[in-house]
Design an enzyme around this catalytic site. Sequence first.
Site, mmCIF file in Angstrom:
data_model
loop_
_atom_site.group_PDB
_atom_site.id
_atom_site.type_symbol
_atom_site.label_atom_id
_atom_site.label_comp_id
_atom_site.label_asym_id
_atom_site.label_seq_id
_atom_site.Cartn_x
_atom_site.Cartn_y
_atom_site.Cartn_z
ATOM 1 N N THR A 21 -16.079 0.425 -8.156
ATOM 2 C CA THR A 21 -14.943 1.286 -8.459
ATOM 3 C C THR A 21 -13.651 0.763 -7.841
ATOM 4 O O THR A 21 -12.560 1.155 -8.259
ATOM 5 C CB THR A 21 -15.192 2.719 -7.969
ATOM 6 O OG1 THR A 21 -15.403 2.705 -6.551
ATOM 7 C CG2 THR A 21 -16.404 3.318 -8.655
ATOM 8 N N TYR A 75 0.860 -1.183 0.000
ATOM 9 C CA TYR A 75 0.000 0.000 0.000
ATOM 10 C C TYR A 75 0.895 1.232 0.000
ATOM 11 O O TYR A 75 1.245 1.768 1.056
ATOM 12 C CB TYR A 75 -0.897 0.024 1.234
ATOM 13 C CG TYR A 75 -2.059 -0.933 1.256
ATOM 14 C CD1 TYR A 75 -2.333 -1.774 0.186
ATOM 15 C CD2 TYR A 75 -2.897 -1.000 2.369
ATOM 16 C CE1 TYR A 75 -3.410 -2.647 0.221
ATOM 17 C CE2 TYR A 75 -3.975 -1.871 2.404
ATOM 18 C CZ TYR A 75 -4.222 -2.690 1.339
ATOM 19 O OH TYR A 75 -5.289 -3.568 1.384
ATOM 20 N N GLY A 104 -17.417 -0.575 -3.785
ATOM 21 C CA GLY A 104 -18.230 -1.231 -4.802
ATOM 22 C C GLY A 104 -17.436 -1.519 -6.059
ATOM 23 O O GLY A 104 -16.272 -1.921 -6.013
#
Length: 304
Positions: free
Chosen positions: A226, A72, A224
């Site tokens: 995206t 990340y 969701g």
Amino acid sequence: MTSETITADAADAAGAWQLGALSVSRVGFGAMRLTGSAAFHHGTPSDRERSIAVLRKAVEVGVNHIDTAAFYFSALRSANELINTALAPYPDDLVIATKVGPYRDYHGDWGTSARPDQLRGHVEENLRQLGRDHLDVVYLRRMQQDSIAEHFGALAELREAGLIRHLGISAVEPRHLAEARAIAPVVCVQNRYALDRPDPEADELLRLCSEQGIAFVPFYAVAGETGERGATDAHDDEVLAVARAHGASPAQVRIAWTLHQGPHVLAIPGTGNPDHLAENVAAGALRLTDDELTRLNRARRKAG
């Protein structure tokens, strides 16, 4: 349910779950969005001080479960470095879960996922970045391999060596849960799962985890479709109607629906925005009626 409703220990409203020997609030925090306006190399890097403030605020309001990974990072920010800077020395009750398996090089490009013999290096990189001598929870993120036995076995050896306290698996099929449990205890499963994304395989994992006392930890529950690019702004009419009825945001309804899937379900919404953090944590107190759940579940089935 605005940010003004949040108080110290607000995360307690959602209840708690045992990750092995570790008790965590059911509303945690996903660190992916700390590094920029979107995850990984998408978007623009975040403001460092604001991201640090978000982490400190999360702990102040009772969040004690942070989900992160060494991969990340954006062009200027590392989630693990931000966590270390913001929160070390760590509170005794703080549980940090990380993931190993995928790999990004220093340019941010995705490389070949780790072989079993390389997983120790992934674990040690997380230890170094977080400034810890052991990791509370480590997920093996499956990278499309048919069997996870060899990779999970390598992590089980690191658990026996004391580098890892508890193990989880991620991006798996139901059969992989049985495969992993034959090697070592599994305390959590992390798969994609969302209100607008019907998935019979994920539903089966949700059921199996409930039966076996294992936490189910959905990712992209708010984002969701995206995904890594951020929270969706496309909401079903039923989501909008339920949100209006409760004076809540659609994102809060999505988090509440996620938590209503079972007491073993843990939410890890992520954000780099202090106001969104407050709203996400406050969603743990949102109680949906049976009728609302029926309507939302019907809309989910139609989305398929």
